[in-house]
Structures are given as C-alpha cells and as structure tokens.
Scaffold this active site. Sequence first.
Site, PDB file in Angstrom:
ATOM      1  N   ARG A  25       0.844  -1.201   0.000  1.00 13.36           N
ATOM      2  CA  ARG A  25       0.000   0.000   0.000  1.00 13.36           C
ATOM      3  C   ARG A  25       0.884   1.259   0.000  1.00 13.36           C
ATOM      4  O   ARG A  25       1.040   1.915  -1.012  1.00 13.36           O
ATOM      5  CB  ARG A  25      -0.956  -0.028   1.213  1.00 13.36           C
ATOM      6  N   ASP A  26       1.534   1.526   1.109  1.00  7.87           N
ATOM      7  CA  ASP A  26       2.333   2.749   1.199  1.00  7.87           C
ATOM      8  C   ASP A  26       3.490   2.694   0.204  1.00  7.87           C
ATOM      9  O   ASP A  26       3.927   3.723  -0.320  1.00  7.87           O
ATOM     10  CB  ASP A  26       2.869   2.903   2.636  1.00  7.87           C
ATOM     11  N   HIS A  54       3.405   3.865  12.980  1.00 10.75           N
ATOM     12  CA  HIS A  54       3.660   3.817  11.537  1.00 10.75           C
ATOM     13  C   HIS A  54       4.775   4.825  11.267  1.00 10.75           C
ATOM     14  O   HIS A  54       4.561   6.034  11.383  1.00 10.75           O
ATOM     15  CB  HIS A  54       2.368   4.185  10.802  1.00 10.75           C
ATOM     16  N   HIS A  62       8.296   6.327   9.043  1.00  9.52           N
ATOM     17  CA  HIS A  62       9.101   6.417   7.821  1.00  9.52           C
ATOM     18  C   HIS A  62      10.549   6.674   8.236  1.00  9.52           C
ATOM     19  O   HIS A  62      10.812   7.212   9.302  1.00  9.52           O
ATOM     20  CB  HIS A  62       8.584   7.536   6.913  1.00  9.52           C
ATOM     21  N   CYS A  69       5.455   8.862   0.055  1.00 10.33           N
ATOM     22  CA  CYS A  69       4.021   9.143  -0.122  1.00 10.33           C
ATOM     23  C   CYS A  69       3.807  10.281  -1.109  1.00 10.33           C
ATOM     24  O   CYS A  69       4.430  11.329  -0.997  1.00 10.33           O
ATOM     25  CB  CYS A  69       3.396   9.505   1.224  1.00 10.33           C
ATOM     26  N   ASN A 127       8.697   3.752   4.224  1.00 15.97           N
ATOM     27  CA  ASN A 127       8.569   3.308   5.612  1.00 15.97           C
ATOM     28  C   ASN A 127       9.875   2.672   6.066  1.00 15.97           C
ATOM     29  O   ASN A 127      10.672   2.206   5.250  1.00 15.97           O
ATOM     30  CB  ASN A 127       7.451   2.256   5.745  1.00 15.97           C
TER      31      ASN A 127
HETATM   32  N1  COA Z   1     -12.593   4.426  -4.097  1.00 16.24           N
HETATM   33  C1  COA Z   1     -12.770   4.557  -5.413  1.00 16.24           C
HETATM   34  N2  COA Z   1     -13.303   5.656  -5.979  1.00 16.24           N
HETATM   35  C2  COA Z   1     -13.678   6.657  -5.170  1.00 16.24           C
HETATM   36  C3  COA Z   1     -13.528   6.560  -3.789  1.00 16.24           C
HETATM   37  C4  COA Z   1     -12.955   5.391  -3.259  1.00 16.24           C
HETATM   38  N3  COA Z   1     -12.745   5.252  -1.944  1.00 16.24           N
HETATM   39  N4  COA Z   1     -13.971   7.715  -3.237  1.00 16.24           N
HETATM   40  C5  COA Z   1     -14.397   8.483  -4.234  1.00 16.24           C
HETATM   41  N5  COA Z   1     -14.225   7.856  -5.409  1.00 16.24           N
HETATM   42  C6  COA Z   1     -14.529   8.365  -6.724  1.00 16.24           C
HETATM   43  C7  COA Z   1     -15.925   8.919  -6.809  1.00 16.24           C
HETATM   44  O1  COA Z   1     -16.842   7.914  -7.159  1.00 16.24           O
HETATM   45  C8  COA Z   1     -15.791   9.950  -7.897  1.00 16.24           C
HETATM   46  O2  COA Z   1     -15.753   9.315  -9.147  1.00 16.24           O
HETATM   47  P1  COA Z   1     -16.460   9.946 -10.425  1.00 16.24           P
HETATM   48  O3  COA Z   1     -15.849  11.290 -10.618  1.00 16.24           O
HETATM   49  O4  COA Z   1     -16.136   8.986 -11.518  1.00 16.24           O
HETATM   50  O5  COA Z   1     -17.913  10.020 -10.056  1.00 16.24           O
HETATM   51  C9  COA Z   1     -14.407  10.523  -7.667  1.00 16.24           C
HETATM   52  O6  COA Z   1     -13.676   9.479  -6.974  1.00 16.24           O
HETATM   53  C10 COA Z   1     -14.404  11.796  -6.835  1.00 16.24           C
HETATM   54  O7  COA Z   1     -15.188  11.582  -5.670  1.00 16.24           O
HETATM   55  P2  COA Z   1     -15.195  12.619  -4.452  1.00 16.24           P
HETATM   56  O8  COA Z   1     -15.999  12.090  -3.335  1.00 16.24           O
HETATM   57  O9  COA Z   1     -15.528  14.007  -4.979  1.00 16.24           O
HETATM   58  O10 COA Z   1     -13.726  12.537  -3.987  1.00 16.24           O
HETATM   59  P3  COA Z   1     -12.610  13.635  -4.021  1.00 16.24           P
HETATM   60  O11 COA Z   1     -12.263  13.989  -5.429  1.00 16.24           O
HETATM   61  O12 COA Z   1     -12.950  14.723  -3.067  1.00 16.24           O
HETATM   62  O13 COA Z   1     -11.375  12.790  -3.421  1.00 16.24           O
HETATM   63  C11 COA Z   1     -10.724  10.974  -1.987  1.00 16.24           C
HETATM   64  C12 COA Z   1     -11.429  12.311  -2.107  1.00 16.24           C
HETATM   65  C13 COA Z   1     -10.581  10.679  -0.517  1.00 16.24           C
HETATM   66  C14 COA Z   1     -11.569   9.911  -2.651  1.00 16.24           C
HETATM   67  C15 COA Z   1      -9.366  11.046  -2.692  1.00 16.24           C
HETATM   68  O14 COA Z   1      -8.691  12.212  -2.291  1.00 16.24           O
HETATM   69  C16 COA Z   1      -8.502   9.844  -2.375  1.00 16.24           C
HETATM   70  O15 COA Z   1      -8.777   8.743  -2.814  1.00 16.24           O
HETATM   71  N6  COA Z   1      -7.425  10.037  -1.623  1.00 16.24           N
HETATM   72  C17 COA Z   1      -6.547   8.945  -1.258  1.00 16.24           C
HETATM   73  C18 COA Z   1      -5.376   9.477  -0.585  1.00 16.24           C
HETATM   74  C19 COA Z   1      -4.419   8.386  -0.216  1.00 16.24           C
HETATM   75  O16 COA Z   1      -4.604   7.198  -0.396  1.00 16.24           O
HETATM   76  N7  COA Z   1      -3.299   8.833   0.345  1.00 16.24           N
HETATM   77  C20 COA Z   1      -2.263   7.969   0.762  1.00 16.24           C
HETATM   78  C21 COA Z   1      -2.564   7.293   2.022  1.00 16.24           C
HETATM   79  S1  COA Z   1      -2.158   8.201   3.463  1.00 16.24           S
HETATM   80 ZN    ZN Z   2       3.100   6.312   5.482  1.00 19.85          ZN
END
Ligand code: COA
Ligand code: ZN
Length: 310
Positions: free
Chosen positions: A16-17, A210, A212, A243, A252
């Site tokens: 994942r990370d 957790h 790094h 990240c 990490n």
């Molecule tokens: N899995 C898959 N797709 C997702 C989702 C999820 N958990 N959450 C939202 N989506 C999709 C929505 O369906 C939407 O799709 P569409 O445009 O095709 O309809 C799109 O993503 C945007 O949705 P929205 O709720 O407006 O999300 P956002 O654009 O505000 O983004 C997150 C918010 C949280 C979904 C996004 O920032 C994210 O996935 N971040 C992950 C960060 C991460 O993993 N960081 C590292 C770990 S610390």
């Molecule tokens: Zn991390």
Amino acid sequence: MHRPLSSVDIVEVAPRDGFQSIAAPIPTRTKIELIESLIEAGSRRIEIGSFVSPRAIPQMADMGEIAAHFAGRAGLGLSVLVPNPKGAELALTAGMKELVYVFSASEQHNQKNVRRSIAQSIQELSDIHSLIAPNRDIRVRVDLATAFDCPFAGEVPIEAVLSALDRIAAICPTYEIALCDTTGRANPFQVRQRFEVAMSRFDGFRWAFHGHDTFGVGVANALFAHQAGVGVFDASVAGLGGCPFAPGATGNTATEDLVFAFEGGGVGTGYDMARLLAVADRIADLPGASVGSHLRLVPRMRATAAPIAA
Ligand code: COA
Ligand code: ZN
C-alpha cells in the site's frame, strides 16, 4: 506504566504505502505474487492496498482484483486502507475483513490527502463505524497521519493529536490506533513521549506506530515506541515508498531492519529473515522503485546469522 512486549506484530505496508509511490502500473499478477511471498516469509498482517479514488492514486486501480484474490484467506490479518465510506463499502463488498481508515492530525495535510476537513473525516469515521457495527467480524484500525510533523505546516502540536484521539475515542474507543510519522521527521524521544501521554489518557485503544525512515531514525523511533508499550509496527519490505501526499518523505522503515532490531533483543516477529530478504530484493528490482533498508545491503550470510547474544 506499560512494559515493553516480548513479541510484536509487524504490519507489512509495502503493497500500500510502498506500491503507491511507483508511478508506472505494477502488473496485478506481480503484486499478488509479492504479497504471497511476504506471507511465505512470515508476514501475518499485511496492508494489501487501498480502495481510493483511482484518480488520486492510479496505482491502486486494480484493488478489486487483488482483494478478490485474498478475500477469505484464513488466519491472516489482511487489511486495506480506505479514505472514506465509499472505500469502506467497496472493501466490504470485496470481502475484506480489516479496514484501515486514514485521516490527519494536521488540517493542511488532511485537505491535501483526502480533500476534507478533519471534522468531515471524523464524521465519516462515525459513518463507517455505524456501517460495520452490526458485523462483528470486521476490524477497523485508524491511521492518524501527521501525528508528529506535517509536510506543509511543520511540527504538529500534541494538543492536535490528543484532540483527534478524543474525537476518535468518542466514536470507537477500542479500535487499533496508529500514530503515523508520515514525514519521518519525528525523533525517538518525541515518539516515546507522545505515546506515553496518549496511552495514559486513553486506555481502550490498541496502539500502533507507523514510521518512515526519511531522517534515518525509523528503527530508533520504533524501538522507543516499543519501550513505551506499543506492540504493533508498520514497516515496508526493502523500505519501499515515498508518499505522493508527503513531498520529500522516503519509504517506511524497512521490515528487515525492524525484524533485525527486534529479534536481536529477543522480541519475536515471526519472520524468516532469508525469505524476507529474498522478497526485498524482488521489490527493489521493481521498475521505478525507491528503496531504503540496511539489512538488504550487508553480506547476506551476516544478515541471516543468529543474533548476537545479550
Ligand atoms: N474508491 C474509489 N473511488 C472513489 C472513492 C474510493 N474510496 N472515493 C471516491 N471515489 C470516486 C468517486 O466515485 C468519484 O468518481 P467519479 O468522478 O467517476 O464520479 C471521484 O472518486 C471523486 O469523488 P469525491 O468524493 O468528490 O472525492 P474527491 O475527489 O474529493 O477525493 C478521496 C477524495 C478521498 C476519494 C481522494 O482524495 C482519495 O482517494 N485520496 C486517497 C489518498 C491516499 O490514499 N493517500 C495515501 C494514504 S495516506
Ligand atoms: Zn506512510
């Protein structure tokens, strides 16, 4: 006062990370094979990926296929990171039993990472808690990111961490909670002190660290957390990572480095070092991989030799 534990859980987070730091798509089959090899090397808890927006992290677009392969695997703690209720629903539908919900103690980092305020993220934690509450065999861990330092705002005051923990405790007082050193800039003394303060205030949580290794003190930070009584440690084989939402942070702390440090002190981890290092070599060979690790680079015979007696 908590006593250091004689065995610890290491949670392997390279899938994942680590994988999320590689821009080019890693073939799904390769990801699955590497996770299987980690299991053969002794990993008992693995974060196998994240159900996140594929636009935010394209590398995780095949999460459904990976989850389908591992769902239902007995006797192992296989988890997936989820940033919102949609991710939790996808994970549960895919048959996953352990969720890692992430939000940050720093408002700026939470906005950059999940595009929400802390208050919204806490509301969504509550929604996820309600979603899983009827299902007793689902476990949730909360990763409190930037619990020491934020790449955008600098040092995160302990009051911000305690305030987030207060709000988590009001929702789910017995979850596993990881204090995450997202940038790797925490130091061992600060890590021990923050855990001691948090542990004396909240007695229902199970604690995890957790870390790094960006500033070279990843192992020391974990050992000081262990001294405070922490029993669960995230690590990434080969030190893979960096990240996308923490500019400048490297991977990490390497799993093999942590295993070496713990086993050397008689603290059990359950790993087979030779097998683990073989996986580390394969991870380091992934195109685009940015790795750390000391153990992988020392002569292999010496890396796998029995620990020096106390
Ligand atoms: N899995 C898959 N797709 C997702 C989702 C999820 N958990 N959450 C939202 N989506 C999709 C929505 O369906 C939407 O799709 P569409 O445009 O095709 O309809 C799109 O993503 C945007 O949705 P929205 O709720 O407006 O999300 P956002 O654009 O505000 O983004 C997150 C918010 C949280 C979904 C996004 O920032 C994210 O996935 N971040 C992950 C960060 C991460 O993993 N960081 C590292 C770990 S610390
Ligand atoms: Zn991390």
